[in-house]
Design an enzyme around this catalytic site. Structure first.
Site, PDB file in Angstrom:
ATOM      1  N   ASP A 136      37.488  34.205  45.966  1.00 64.13           N
ATOM      2  CA  ASP A 136      36.748  35.366  45.721  1.00 64.13           C
ATOM      3  C   ASP A 136      35.551  35.091  45.554  1.00 64.13           C
ATOM      4  OD1 ASP A 136      36.581  38.145  45.639  1.00 64.13           O
ATOM      5  OD2 ASP A 136      38.039  38.139  44.202  1.00 64.13           O
ATOM      6  N   ASP A 191      36.630  46.045  49.023  1.00 62.40           N
ATOM      7  CA  ASP A 191      38.120  46.044  49.086  1.00 62.40           C
ATOM      8  C   ASP A 191      38.706  47.371  49.433  1.00 62.40           C
ATOM      9  OD1 ASP A 191      37.850  44.194  47.339  1.00 62.40           O
ATOM     10  OD2 ASP A 191      38.606  45.166  45.522  1.00 62.40           O
TER      11      ASP A 191
END
Ligand code: GLA
Length: 391
Positions: A136, A191
């Protein structure tokens, strides 16, 4: 000549888009070893493994602290048996095991990031039998994405275990332009959320609906191919959309050769959700060995027509109805000439006849000599496979 021997990712992985499951979309930080084991077991019992789903990936929040030598440990309350035991269990089911970290100092959930510990973390992952790393981009202020991801790529390579490298940098630095040699898949957007259209704003960040994410893939197909795929984020099928929306979302992820990472609770999912996620004819379109991402050929009145060239002269065609009303189709194939300049393919409907198969109804629909008449319900698809008639 100088040769940087370690400056490569593991070859031979993700020759087709990776398939698996990830904990984040449904459980966020609320995970533990028993839960992950239940999901893995359900992937076998409910047919996902046999349908091609391979990786069971724990996302954020599995971490404990770093030990006195700097090695990462698991949260002792949530994962009392340790990560190696969990990995062994997942492997014993014939599945592969994935884990999550972050290129910055902390993960998005505030756990220790890998910044400064890349080589130690990669060694640990190899020791634990990790097969997949999602990496990430939170708390990465001041870092350059290409360098940060290349460092972890090199660390993984040095650790010696083939680990699929899933880059989650949200598309900020346009990884499709530089990451083919770095990662096996790269996120192209922020997202996803459970919505069909639109977005949800969380103040400092925005989560995108499945259809908005689909729109955001425009222009990226030429960067994808075997070993390096655009990642439009993990699927929300089963997490609150209607069954038809889940089917359409899944179909479009198949059409754009996206990684098929299920994001729902497999042990509790409805039979309809499992049926969607395991449809072999849809999966075959996603996993086609030609490895070409599909494209939107036309759009009119909220009806989109997508094409994806497949191996051996086949094509996948998907009619996507984004309207709130159903659409009647009267599609005369021979009036269309579909040219895919990137894949160097043309449909040649005037000269080539194709047999048509409905990938969801699992039945033949005649051939392309005759116009196709059908009704596509609201927020649903008609997904077809065309196969040239052998003369
Ligand atoms: C970021 C990622 C998500 C998920 C969370 C975990 O938002 O994009 O996919 O991994 O972090 O905290």
């Amino acid at each position: 000549m100088f040769m940087a021997a370690n400056a490569q990712k593991f070859p031979g992985l993700a020759e087709t888009p990776p398939m698996g499951w990830n904990s984040w979309n449904i459980y966020a930080c609320d995970i533990n070893e028993n839960l992950i084991k239940e999901v893995a077991k359900a992937m076998v019992d409910r047919g996902l493994r046999d349908a091609g789903y391979e990786y069971v990936v724990i996302d954020d929040c599995w971490h404990g602290v770093r030990d006195s030598l700097g090695f990462i440990t698991a949260d002792p309350v949530k994962f009392p048996s340790g990560i190696k035991a969990l990995s062994d269990y997942i492997h014993s089911l014939g599945l592969k095991f994935g884990i999550y970290s972050d290129a910055g100092w902390e993960t998005c959930g505030g756990r220790p990031g890998s910044r400064g510990y890349e080589f130690q973390d990669a060694m640990k992952y190899a020791e634990w039998g990790v097969d997949y790393l999602k990496y990430d981009w939170c708390k990465s202020e001041g870092l350059k994405a290409d360098g940060a991801y290349q460092t972890m790529r090199d660390a993984l390579y040095k650790a010696g275990r083939p680990i699929l490298f899933s880059m989650c940098e949200w598309g900020n630095s346009k990884p499709w332009l530089w990451a083919a040699e770095t990662g096996h898949i790269w996120r192209t957007t922020g997202d996803i959320c459970t919505k069909w259209e639109g977005k949800i704003s969380f103040g400092t960040w925005t989560a995108w609906s499945a259809m908005t994410i689909l729109d955001m893939q425009e222009g990226l197909r030429e960067y994808a191919g075997p070993g390096h795929w655009n990642d439009p984020d993990m699927m929300e099928v089963g997490n609150g959309m209607s069954d038809s929306e889940g089917r359409a979302h899944f179909s479009m992820w198949c059409m754009i050769a996206a990684p098929l990472i299920a994001g729902t609770s497999i042990q509790k999912a409805s039979d309809e959700t499992i049926k969607t996620l395991t449809n072999p004819e849809a999966i075959a379109i996603n996993q086609d060995k030609l490895g070409v991402q599909g494209f939107k050929f036309s759009k009119a009145d909220s009806l989109e027509i997508w094409y994806k060239p497949l191996a051996d002269g086949d094509w996948a065609v998907c009619f996507l109805n984004r309207d709130s009303l159903s659409k009647t189709i009267d599609y005369n194939w021979i009036d269309q000439n579909v040219i895919d300049a990137f894949a160097k393919r043309v449909t040649n409907f005037q000269y080539v006849t194709y047999n048509i198969r409905d990938a969801w109804a699992h039945k033949e629909l005649g051939n392309t000599q005759k116009a196709l008449k059908a009704v596509v319900p609201s927020h649903d698809v008609l997904m077809l496979r065309l196969t040239p008639v052998k003369k």
